[in-house]
Design a protein around this motif. Sequence first.
Motif, PDB file in Angstrom:
ATOM      1  N   SER A 258     -17.862   6.610  12.602  1.00  0.00           N
ATOM      2  CA  SER A 258     -16.694   6.725  11.724  1.00  0.00           C
ATOM      3  C   SER A 258     -17.040   6.878  10.250  1.00  0.00           C
ATOM      4  O   SER A 258     -16.133   6.992   9.423  1.00  0.00           O
ATOM      5  N   LEU A 259     -18.300   6.859   9.907  1.00  0.00           N
ATOM      6  CA  LEU A 259     -18.700   6.899   8.503  1.00  0.00           C
ATOM      7  C   LEU A 259     -18.085   8.101   7.795  1.00  0.00           C
ATOM      8  O   LEU A 259     -18.228   9.240   8.231  1.00  0.00           O
ATOM      9  N   GLY A 260     -17.374   7.834   6.699  1.00  0.00           N
ATOM     10  CA  GLY A 260     -16.744   8.888   5.922  1.00  0.00           C
ATOM     11  C   GLY A 260     -15.394   9.325   6.449  1.00  0.00           C
ATOM     12  O   GLY A 260     -14.711  10.133   5.809  1.00  0.00           O
ATOM     13  N   LYS A 261     -14.968   8.791   7.596  1.00  0.00           N
ATOM     14  CA  LYS A 261     -13.686   9.156   8.179  1.00  0.00           C
ATOM     15  C   LYS A 261     -12.621   8.120   7.798  1.00  0.00           C
ATOM     16  O   LYS A 261     -12.921   6.938   7.656  1.00  0.00           O
ATOM     17  N   LEU A 285     -18.373  -0.111   1.101  1.00  0.00           N
ATOM     18  CA  LEU A 285     -17.452   0.796   1.778  1.00  0.00           C
ATOM     19  C   LEU A 285     -16.025   0.597   1.268  1.00  0.00           C
ATOM     20  O   LEU A 285     -15.613  -0.532   0.960  1.00  0.00           O
ATOM     21  N   PRO A 286     -15.231   1.673   1.189  1.00  0.00           N
ATOM     22  CA  PRO A 286     -13.859   1.585   0.657  1.00  0.00           C
ATOM     23  C   PRO A 286     -12.904   0.985   1.693  1.00  0.00           C
ATOM     24  O   PRO A 286     -12.454   1.664   2.605  1.00  0.00           O
ATOM     25  N   ILE A 287     -12.586  -0.277   1.567  1.00  0.00           N
ATOM     26  CA  ILE A 287     -11.779  -0.959   2.583  1.00  0.00           C
ATOM     27  C   ILE A 287     -10.748  -1.872   1.941  1.00  0.00           C
ATOM     28  O   ILE A 287     -10.973  -2.419   0.860  1.00  0.00           O
ATOM     29  N   ARG A 288      -9.596  -2.012   2.598  1.00  0.00           N
ATOM     30  CA  ARG A 288      -8.560  -2.975   2.199  1.00  0.00           C
ATOM     31  C   ARG A 288      -8.107  -3.728   3.448  1.00  0.00           C
ATOM     32  O   ARG A 288      -8.252  -3.251   4.568  1.00  0.00           O
ATOM     33  N   HIS A 289      -7.528  -4.904   3.216  1.00  0.00           N
ATOM     34  CA  HIS A 289      -7.038  -5.750   4.314  1.00  0.00           C
ATOM     35  C   HIS A 289      -5.521  -5.858   4.232  1.00  0.00           C
ATOM     36  O   HIS A 289      -4.941  -5.976   3.151  1.00  0.00           O
ATOM     37  N   ILE A 302      -1.150  -0.871  -0.981  1.00  0.00           N
ATOM     38  CA  ILE A 302      -2.287  -0.676  -0.072  1.00  0.00           C
ATOM     39  C   ILE A 302      -2.096   0.574   0.773  1.00  0.00           C
ATOM     40  O   ILE A 302      -3.036   1.362   0.962  1.00  0.00           O
ATOM     41  N   LEU A 303      -0.888   0.793   1.279  1.00  0.00           N
ATOM     42  CA  LEU A 303      -0.631   1.966   2.119  1.00  0.00           C
ATOM     43  C   LEU A 303      -0.722   3.260   1.313  1.00  0.00           C
ATOM     44  O   LEU A 303      -1.191   4.282   1.819  1.00  0.00           O
ATOM     45  N   LYS A 304      -0.298   3.210   0.053  1.00  0.00           N
ATOM     46  CA  LYS A 304      -0.435   4.392  -0.811  1.00  0.00           C
ATOM     47  C   LYS A 304      -1.912   4.690  -1.061  1.00  0.00           C
ATOM     48  O   LYS A 304      -2.336   5.850  -1.030  1.00  0.00           O
ATOM     49  N   TRP A 305      -2.685   3.635  -1.317  1.00  0.00           N
ATOM     50  CA  TRP A 305      -4.129   3.804  -1.512  1.00  0.00           C
ATOM     51  C   TRP A 305      -4.767   4.407  -0.261  1.00  0.00           C
ATOM     52  O   TRP A 305      -5.582   5.324  -0.351  1.00  0.00           O
ATOM     53  N   PHE A 306      -4.385   3.894   0.895  1.00  0.00           N
ATOM     54  CA  PHE A 306      -4.965   4.381   2.148  1.00  0.00           C
ATOM     55  C   PHE A 306      -4.618   5.855   2.364  1.00  0.00           C
ATOM     56  O   PHE A 306      -5.473   6.646   2.798  1.00  0.00           O
ATOM     57  N   LYS A 307      -3.402   6.226   2.052  1.00  0.00           N
ATOM     58  CA  LYS A 307      -2.972   7.603   2.255  1.00  0.00           C
ATOM     59  C   LYS A 307      -3.732   8.576   1.349  1.00  0.00           C
ATOM     60  O   LYS A 307      -4.151   9.656   1.785  1.00  0.00           O
ATOM     61  N   LYS A 308      -3.946   8.182   0.098  1.00  0.00           N
ATOM     62  CA  LYS A 308      -4.525   9.101  -0.877  1.00  0.00           C
ATOM     63  C   LYS A 308      -6.049   9.119  -0.884  1.00  0.00           C
ATOM     64  O   LYS A 308      -6.661  10.079  -1.353  1.00  0.00           O
ATOM     65  N   SER A 309      -6.676   8.054  -0.378  1.00  0.00           N
ATOM     66  CA  SER A 309      -8.132   7.910  -0.510  1.00  0.00           C
ATOM     67  C   SER A 309      -8.881   8.531   0.669  1.00  0.00           C
ATOM     68  O   SER A 309      -8.647   8.160   1.828  1.00  0.00           O
ATOM     69  N   LYS A 310      -9.771   9.420   0.365  1.00  0.00           N
ATOM     70  CA  LYS A 310     -10.593  10.042   1.401  1.00  0.00           C
ATOM     71  C   LYS A 310     -11.573   9.015   1.970  1.00  0.00           C
ATOM     72  O   LYS A 310     -12.221   8.277   1.238  1.00  0.00           O
ATOM     73  N   GLY A 311     -11.687   8.964   3.285  1.00  0.00           N
ATOM     74  CA  GLY A 311     -12.605   8.042   3.936  1.00  0.00           C
ATOM     75  C   GLY A 311     -12.219   6.580   3.812  1.00  0.00           C
ATOM     76  O   GLY A 311     -13.052   5.693   4.021  1.00  0.00           O
ATOM     77  N   SER A 328      -3.437  11.492   8.726  1.00  0.00           N
ATOM     78  CA  SER A 328      -4.800  11.744   8.263  1.00  0.00           C
ATOM     79  C   SER A 328      -5.825  10.775   8.849  1.00  0.00           C
ATOM     80  O   SER A 328      -7.019  10.910   8.588  1.00  0.00           O
ATOM     81  N   VAL A 329      -5.375   9.787   9.657  1.00  0.00           N
ATOM     82  CA  VAL A 329      -6.305   8.862  10.303  1.00  0.00           C
ATOM     83  C   VAL A 329      -7.219   9.639  11.254  1.00  0.00           C
ATOM     84  O   VAL A 329      -6.764  10.381  12.109  1.00  0.00           O
ATOM     85  N   GLN A 330      -8.518   9.448  11.088  1.00  0.00           N
ATOM     86  CA  GLN A 330      -9.506  10.164  11.899  1.00  0.00           C
ATOM     87  C   GLN A 330     -10.221   9.293  12.907  1.00  0.00           C
ATOM     88  O   GLN A 330     -10.885   9.782  13.816  1.00  0.00           O
ATOM     89  N   SER A 331     -10.112   7.975  12.723  1.00  0.00           N
ATOM     90  CA  SER A 331     -10.829   7.070  13.611  1.00  0.00           C
ATOM     91  C   SER A 331     -10.052   5.771  13.765  1.00  0.00           C
ATOM     92  O   SER A 331      -9.508   5.249  12.791  1.00  0.00           O
ATOM     93  N   VAL A 332      -9.984   5.279  15.001  1.00  0.00           N
ATOM     94  CA  VAL A 332      -9.322   4.011  15.302  1.00  0.00           C
ATOM     95  C   VAL A 332     -10.345   3.099  15.956  1.00  0.00           C
ATOM     96  O   VAL A 332     -10.974   3.467  16.949  1.00  0.00           O
TER      97      VAL A 332
END
Length: 522
Positions: A258-261, A285-289, A302-311, A328-332
């Motif tokens: 999932s790296l970069g996804k 790594l770019p992560i939020r909780h 947080i959801l706005k950040w997740f939507k706009k931030s690549k990876g 835009s979610v690439q990995s679960v």
Amino acid sequence: MNKTFPLLQGYRIMQIPFQSSEQKRKNSLYPYQENDIEVLFEKLSNGGNNHRVLYQLATGGGKTVIFSEIANRYTQKYKKRVIVLTHRHELCKQTSNALKVTGVNNKMINSAVKRIAKKELYECYVAMVETLKNRINDGLIGTENVGLVIIDEAHHNSFHKLLGKFPNASVIGVTATPFSADVNLPMKQFYHELVIGEPIGALIEQGFLAKPHTYGYDVELNTLTRGINGDFTVRSSDELYASEVMLELLLHAYKEHSLGKKTLIFNNGIFTSRKVFELFSAAGLPIRHLDNKTDAASRVEILKWFKKSKGAILTSVSILTTGFDEPSVQSVILNRATTSLTLYHQMIGRGARKLPGKKKFNIIDLGNNTERFGEWDEPIDWKHVFENPEIYHHTLNKSVEDIHQMPAEMRTRFSNSKEISFDVLSAHQAAIENGKKAKTVLRDSIHQHALMCANNADSVCTAMELFEVLDKEINWRIKQYGKCIGTVSKNYIKWLGEDYRVRVKVLIEKIMSRRALMRTAV
């Protein structure tokens, strides 16, 4: 030309046609959606008053689009009111917006709404179950003029208490998984028939959903315990998934696949999710909780950040399984085990949305969920599940009971042992087929446990410490053995466990003494 564009309403993707006429709305629907709407209307027409239909369609298939269009056509054709029931406040808002887009004049019934006047012009009302139940019980809302009740996420048992409150209404329940987690409340008890929508495989083949690529890791789960709701408890999940070994496995799996996804990580406990956040943050790594205790303003940010931030990576608990659709979610990553078929489909479905340039998504399973339920896109005979839920419950419970794996952090304590698993059921069957006594199963199991302790210790004392680690493992084997030999009392099972432990200790001492003598002789 008729065009359809996605609109983010609280992060749920809706199909929205530019034209507002009924025919142009029809043209904006996909063929399978239009077909299912016609089938559902036919069922309502032929079923008579109070007919109840359950409609199944995979996550990502557009259930909200379909029932919004049903509400629109129903109010126009029958001139009766429609009520849409949801189980969460966020879904109320999203559903109300979707209905407005379709052209349905609707109103949300929330805590501020105390009464609905008969002369109100609203064609449709959207409400949460508890709020509506309270208004009805208080006599503030009449239900006689409601012709259709639509239930979103109909597998939730909370809706059943309201169905009898609408004496003149038909019901359409909508769900991706027509299966109740409560064996005592099967869905066939509340619905007369099931209409099955397009299967996941067909939606993928037709280009409506992304194709999944699953990467599974064999995780030892026998320390997990089940709660009163049937699923694994938060406490036992936190103990396993917040351990150093499992956190390292998670990070390894992420970097591997999932790296970069853009990635969603689903956890069972807040403690685990925060540990994941700390670990990934420390790794740069770019992560939020996010969890259900996060305040509304922070959640939006947080959801706005997740939507706009690549990876971007979002680790969460109990909040993004419904009402959240970010294509835009690439990995679960399933950083948890579950016994819920519905939850399994909901979690994976968050990554299934298609976008230009996105034809596939990754699933990383760290809870042996794929082994329990099958691949997400495998066909399921929903008709059989709906009509025979007790069979599916039995099969599912058997698969959960048969979980027999040692936690990863314990496994490292026995690194010198090539084989640490023991299939009690298979061993018993083999013994009987070969004319041996059943007790040979326990003899072989005791021998294996004794060798595991002896082979990973340099003294009797250390071996006995390892023996204590095997306590839950021993309980599981004794329980399985009890099933093999038939109906036995609790006292007999208790005695078997005590005898087993004594015999393991004696054998450990013999093995260690023998080895000590051999070293002395050399």
